[in-house]
Write a protein that holds these residues in place. Structure first.
Motif, PDB file in Angstrom:
ATOM      1  N   LEU A  20     -21.424   6.070 -24.168  1.00 13.18           N
ATOM      2  CA  LEU A  20     -20.669   6.015 -25.412  1.00 13.18           C
ATOM      3  C   LEU A  20     -19.211   6.421 -25.236  1.00 13.18           C
ATOM      4  N   ASP A  21     -18.827   6.820 -24.021  1.00 12.51           N
ATOM      5  CA  ASP A  21     -17.435   7.199 -23.778  1.00 12.51           C
ATOM      6  C   ASP A  21     -16.476   6.057 -24.090  1.00 12.51           C
ATOM      7  N   ALA A  22     -16.929   4.829 -23.862  1.00  5.66           N
ATOM      8  CA  ALA A  22     -16.071   3.679 -24.147  1.00  5.66           C
ATOM      9  C   ALA A  22     -15.752   3.592 -25.639  1.00  5.66           C
ATOM     10  N   LEU A  23     -16.664   4.080 -26.484  1.00  9.96           N
ATOM     11  CA  LEU A  23     -16.430   4.035 -27.923  1.00  9.96           C
ATOM     12  C   LEU A  23     -15.643   5.242 -28.432  1.00  9.96           C
ATOM     13  N   LEU A  24     -15.570   6.304 -27.633  1.00  8.44           N
ATOM     14  CA  LEU A  24     -14.910   7.523 -28.090  1.00  8.44           C
ATOM     15  C   LEU A  24     -13.430   7.278 -28.399  1.00  8.44           C
ATOM     16  N   ASP A  25     -12.731   6.590 -27.529  1.00  7.94           N
ATOM     17  CA  ASP A  25     -11.313   6.315 -27.775  1.00  7.94           C
ATOM     18  C   ASP A  25     -11.119   5.443 -29.013  1.00  7.94           C
ATOM     19  N   ARG A  26     -12.005   4.467 -29.205  1.00 11.18           N
ATOM     20  CA  ARG A  26     -11.909   3.623 -30.400  1.00 11.18           C
ATOM     21  C   ARG A  26     -12.171   4.439 -31.665  1.00 11.18           C
ATOM     22  N   LEU A  27     -13.132   5.386 -31.591  1.00  7.93           N
ATOM     23  CA  LEU A  27     -13.434   6.236 -32.738  1.00  7.93           C
ATOM     24  C   LEU A  27     -12.255   7.144 -33.060  1.00  7.93           C
ATOM     25  N   LYS A  28     -11.637   7.697 -32.019  1.00  9.87           N
ATOM     26  CA  LYS A  28     -10.474   8.551 -32.233  1.00  9.87           C
ATOM     27  C   LYS A  28      -9.322   7.754 -32.854  1.00  9.87           C
ATOM     28  N   GLY A  29      -9.159   6.499 -32.465  1.00 12.08           N
ATOM     29  CA  GLY A  29      -8.144   5.648 -33.072  1.00 12.08           C
ATOM     30  C   GLY A  29      -8.457   5.363 -34.535  1.00 12.08           C
ATOM     31  N   LEU A  30      -9.731   5.129 -34.834  1.00 17.75           N
ATOM     32  CA  LEU A  30     -10.140   4.867 -36.209  1.00 17.75           C
ATOM     33  C   LEU A  30      -9.877   6.067 -37.113  1.00 17.75           C
ATOM     34  N   LEU A  31     -10.074   7.272 -36.551  1.00 16.77           N
ATOM     35  CA  LEU A  31      -9.885   8.497 -37.326  1.00 16.77           C
ATOM     36  C   LEU A  31      -8.480   9.074 -37.202  1.00 16.77           C
ATOM     37  N   ALA A  32      -7.620   8.418 -36.412  1.00 15.12           N
ATOM     38  CA  ALA A  32      -6.245   8.887 -36.164  1.00 15.12           C
ATOM     39  C   ALA A  32      -6.240  10.297 -35.586  1.00 15.12           C
ATOM     40  N   ILE A  33      -7.080  10.502 -34.562  1.00 13.37           N
ATOM     41  CA  ILE A  33      -7.148  11.781 -33.850  1.00 13.37           C
ATOM     42  C   ILE A  33      -6.615  11.535 -32.443  1.00 13.37           C
TER      43      ILE A  33
END
Length: 168
Positions: A20-33
């Motif tokens: 799921l590491d590949a999705l972590l950066d996308r999630l952080k972008g979605l949440l603006a973190i």
């Protein structure tokens, strides 16, 4: 009170948390973190979202090994937790190897009558490279929702593990 074994038992290998590491950066972008302090909590949210999506769709989000045991199997049945990505090995209830017709890969339907039980073992699931975009988006949106509104979602998280007895 005597209980019987369930008609179907499904076990799967533990998911690789690094998938799921590949999705972590996308999630952080979605949440603006853009900092690291929330990473452990975001990983928990991704993992929980993955489990909920798998339970809802019957699709393995990350690749793994699946074992299915039917006490008896008639007619046709779709294999749980697809897509199948590898060879399917089969034994009957006594442990004797069975030869199945070529079933292929993807979402596989098994046909036939196996009155002595049937145990299947196969590789299934998506890799980070093959995960469909809409499924990844569903995981990301659910994980973001869990991160933002985690306190309000405890019922939906717990509901997935509820057990009901129809004998009462």
């Amino acid at each position: 009170m005597q209980t019987t074994a369930p008609k179907v038992t499904v076990t799967r290998s533990a998911p690789d948390p690094n998938e799921l590491d590949a999705l972590l950066d996308r999630l952080k972008g979605l949440l603006a973190i853009d900092f690291l302090s929330h990473d452990p909590r975001l990983q928990q949210c991704l993992s929980s979202a993955r489990r909920q999506i798998e339970k809802h769709t019957g699709v393995l989000v990350d690749a793994g090994q699946v074992e299915v045991f039917w006490r008896e199997c008639y007619d046709y049945v779709e294999l749980p937790y697809g897509p199948v990505t590898g060879t399917i090995t089969a034994t009957n209830g006594a442990g004797t190897a069975l030869t199945l017709p070529a079933l292929g890969t993807g979402f596989v339907t098994l046909t036939g009558d196996y009155t002595d039980g049937l145990k299947l073992s196969y590789a299934a699931g998506y890799t980070p490279d093959t995960l469909p975009d809409d499924l990844a988006e569903a995981i990301l949106r659910l994980a973001a929702n869990l991160f933002d509104d985690g306190v309000r979602n405890w019922k939906s998280l717990a509901r997935a593990h509820s057990r009901y007895s129809w004998a009462i």
